[in-house]
Write an enzyme that holds these catalytic residues in place. Structure first.
Site, PDB file in Angstrom:
ATOM      1  N   GLU A 175      32.817 -34.037  31.650  1.00  0.00           N
ATOM      2  CA  GLU A 175      31.589 -33.963  30.851  1.00  0.00           C
ATOM      3  C   GLU A 175      30.886 -32.613  30.970  1.00  0.00           C
ATOM      4  O   GLU A 175      30.325 -32.114  30.003  1.00  0.00           O
ATOM      5  CB  GLU A 175      30.631 -35.087  31.242  1.00  0.00           C
ATOM      6  CG  GLU A 175      31.102 -36.454  30.805  1.00  0.00           C
ATOM      7  CD  GLU A 175      30.082 -37.541  31.076  1.00  0.00           C
ATOM      8  OE1 GLU A 175      28.987 -37.526  30.499  1.00  0.00           O
ATOM      9  OE2 GLU A 175      30.383 -38.425  31.911  1.00  0.00           O
TER      10      GLU A 175
ATOM     11  N   HIS B 222      52.460 -44.273  46.459  1.00  0.00           N
ATOM     12  CA  HIS B 222      53.409 -45.306  46.026  1.00  0.00           C
ATOM     13  C   HIS B 222      53.785 -45.132  44.553  1.00  0.00           C
ATOM     14  O   HIS B 222      54.456 -45.991  43.983  1.00  0.00           O
ATOM     15  CB  HIS B 222      52.805 -46.691  46.263  1.00  0.00           C
ATOM     16  CG  HIS B 222      52.582 -46.979  47.716  1.00  0.00           C
ATOM     17  ND1 HIS B 222      53.527 -47.593  48.514  1.00  0.00           N
ATOM     18  CD2 HIS B 222      51.549 -46.679  48.526  1.00  0.00           C
ATOM     19  CE1 HIS B 222      53.066 -47.685  49.753  1.00  0.00           C
ATOM     20  NE2 HIS B 222      51.865 -47.129  49.786  1.00  0.00           N
TER      21      HIS B 222
ATOM     22  N   LYS C 212      28.575 -42.389  19.786  1.00  0.00           N
ATOM     23  CA  LYS C 212      27.446 -43.338  19.797  1.00  0.00           C
ATOM     24  C   LYS C 212      26.791 -43.418  18.425  1.00  0.00           C
ATOM     25  O   LYS C 212      26.423 -44.499  17.958  1.00  0.00           O
ATOM     26  CB  LYS C 212      26.420 -42.912  20.856  1.00  0.00           C
ATOM     27  CG  LYS C 212      26.951 -43.100  22.273  1.00  0.00           C
ATOM     28  CD  LYS C 212      25.938 -42.692  23.334  1.00  0.00           C
ATOM     29  CE  LYS C 212      26.580 -42.814  24.706  1.00  0.00           C
ATOM     30  NZ  LYS C 212      25.690 -42.488  25.817  1.00  0.00           N
TER      31      LYS C 212
HETATM   32  C1  F6R Z   1      25.984 -38.486  29.679  1.00  0.00           C
HETATM   33  C2  F6R Z   1      26.712 -39.421  30.509  1.00  0.00           C
HETATM   34  C3  F6R Z   1      27.399 -40.561  29.857  1.00  0.00           C
HETATM   35  C4  F6R Z   1      26.444 -41.778  29.774  1.00  0.00           C
HETATM   36  C5  F6R Z   1      27.102 -42.977  29.092  1.00  0.00           C
HETATM   37  C6  F6R Z   1      26.219 -44.208  29.056  1.00  0.00           C
HETATM   38  O1  F6R Z   1      25.297 -37.573  30.502  1.00  0.00           O
HETATM   39  O2  F6R Z   1      26.788 -39.259  31.686  1.00  0.00           O
HETATM   40  O3  F6R Z   1      28.565 -40.868  30.581  1.00  0.00           O
HETATM   41  O4  F6R Z   1      26.041 -42.138  31.065  1.00  0.00           O
HETATM   42  O5  F6R Z   1      27.450 -42.633  27.786  1.00  0.00           O
HETATM   43  O6  F6R Z   1      24.938 -43.921  28.612  1.00  0.00           O
HETATM   44  P1  F6R Z   1      23.698 -44.427  29.476  1.00  0.00           P
HETATM   45  O7  F6R Z   1      23.863 -43.797  30.820  1.00  0.00           O
HETATM   46  O8  F6R Z   1      22.482 -43.948  28.764  1.00  0.00           O
HETATM   47  O9  F6R Z   1      23.797 -45.914  29.528  1.00  0.00           O
END
Ligand code: F6R
Length: 367
Positions: free
Chosen positions: A246, A262, A354
């Site tokens: 990320e 393994h 998203k």
């Molecule tokens: C972005 C990040 C992502 C979010 C994931 C879930 O910085 O780390 O991995 O954590 O998309 O979103 P949240 O944390 O808001 O539930």
């Protein structure tokens, strides 16, 4: 960033302040430097209304995704040493059948908008499973408020993965409030001391020759990072992988000893190993059987690999050790982003996923 979204020309000098001003416009370095303070602040967070379960849960399920699930992995790792209660980290929709009325669900979502976590809460409410929400608000905050569920309200303004101190340590506090044998306050104090020392040693003002994270980032640049932990540090290895993905936007592999001996160990004979750099997450006084496995691993893979680096956890307690390894990984992935010329804050593809789920532009129908 180039106009086409690819990495800009790589930055070579990690001791040049200008590299950070231009390469890190959102100030990830400041969030990382504030990580010890974030952890201290997290220790003071409590659920409101307080948990009302008369007995400790029989199973603890942490429902979360990405950066908000990692606190669950770390919680499972610390409770594994002290608590007989199983801890499951559930990354997905709904809930596993083992989560019943005698269990407890921690719904962990920094934004409060993650559909998988909202789905887990819906399942919990339908089944009568107690739920605690850990979030800055969003839809999860609204569901918790409407249902009178205990909620730890986190400070906003960070990317979720940069809020790990809040997410993890408030989950530790929830576990303790639920009657589970979570690490006591002195263990947290030790962890804070260790993190404060590390913050000074790894920060961007510390020059490369004396900065372990800058040197590691340099070693990993242009290689495939492969991070191995032992049974007690596997959660930290996985966190390294996701931070590298990320923050630095590179592929990374995480594995755990002894299991990888393994299966995965065989793949190191592939000529592709020449492009791979292994990082071994070690602990002082680790069990002799694990130290032996690491020694064997190094002996077997080093001749064919680009390189092998060993890094050592700091502190005596599990909390300090895990957080020190996590902190080193955060800084390493950060410097790798700067070296590659990618913004360590933004995650445009995650955001697009998203958005597309929310606006329904992908119906998901099978062909
Ligand atoms: C972005 C990040 C992502 C979010 C994931 C879930 O910085 O780390 O991995 O954590 O998309 O979103 P949240 O944390 O808001 O539930």
């Amino acid at each position: 960033m180039r106009a086409d979204g690819g990495p800009a020309a790589p930055v070579r000098d990690l001791d040049d302040p200008a590299a950070f001003a231009s390469g890190d416009p959102h100030g990830v370095r400041h969030a990382l430097a504030a990580f010890p303070a974030q952890c201290r602040e997290a220790l003071a967070l409590t659920a409101q209304p307080p948990l009302a379960q008369p007995e400790p849960p029989r199973v603890l399920v942490v429902a979360g995704m990405g950066g908000s699930a990692v606190g669950g992995d770390l919680l499972a790792a610390v409770l594994a040493e002290t608590s007989p209660v199983p801890v499951l980290v559930h990354r997905g929709y709904g809930l596993p059948p083992t989560a019943d009325r005698r269990g407890l669900v921690i719904a962990s979502s920094y934004s409060g908008e993650t559909v998988e976590v909202l789905s887990a809460v819906e399942s919990a409410l339908a089944r009568g499973v107690p739920v605690v929400a850990i979030t800055t608000g969003g839809a999860l905050g609204r569901v918790a408020a409407a249902g009178g569920l205990p909620q730890v309200t986190l400070p906003g303004g960070l990317m979720p993965r940069l809020a790990l101190g809040y997410l993890f340590l408030s989950a530790v506090a929830v576990a303790r409030a639920a009657g589970l044998a979570a690490p006591p306050p002195p263990a947290a104090e030790e962890a804070l001391d260790v993190l404060t020392g590390l913050g000074a040693a790894l920060g961007h003002e510390q020059p490369e020759p004396a900065n372990e994270a800058k040197r590691l980032a340099r070693a990993l640049a242009g290689r495939l990072p492969v991070v191995y932990g032992g049974p007690a540090t596997a959660a930290a290895a996985y966190r390294w992988k996701t931070d590298l993905e990320e923050n630095a936007k590179v592929f990374a592999v995480a594995g755990v000893l002894p299991e990888m001996q393994h299966n995965e160990i065989e793949a190191w004979r592939d000529p592709a190993a020449r492009t791979m750099h292994a990082v071994l997450l070690r602990e002082p006084h680790e069990p002799a059987a694990i130290a032996q496995r690491f020694a064997l691993l190094r002996e077997l893979i080093e001749p064919g690999a680009d390189g092998v680096s060993e890094v050592w956890a700091r502190g005596a307690g599990r909390l300090a050790r895990l957080l020190s390894l996590v902190s080193l990984g955060q800084w390493t992935s950060y410097y790798l982003a700067i070296l590659r010329g990618v913004d360590p804050w933004t995650v445009p593809v995650l955001d697009a996923v998203k958005r597309r789920l929310a606006d329904g532009t992908t119906d998901g129908a099978a062909p």
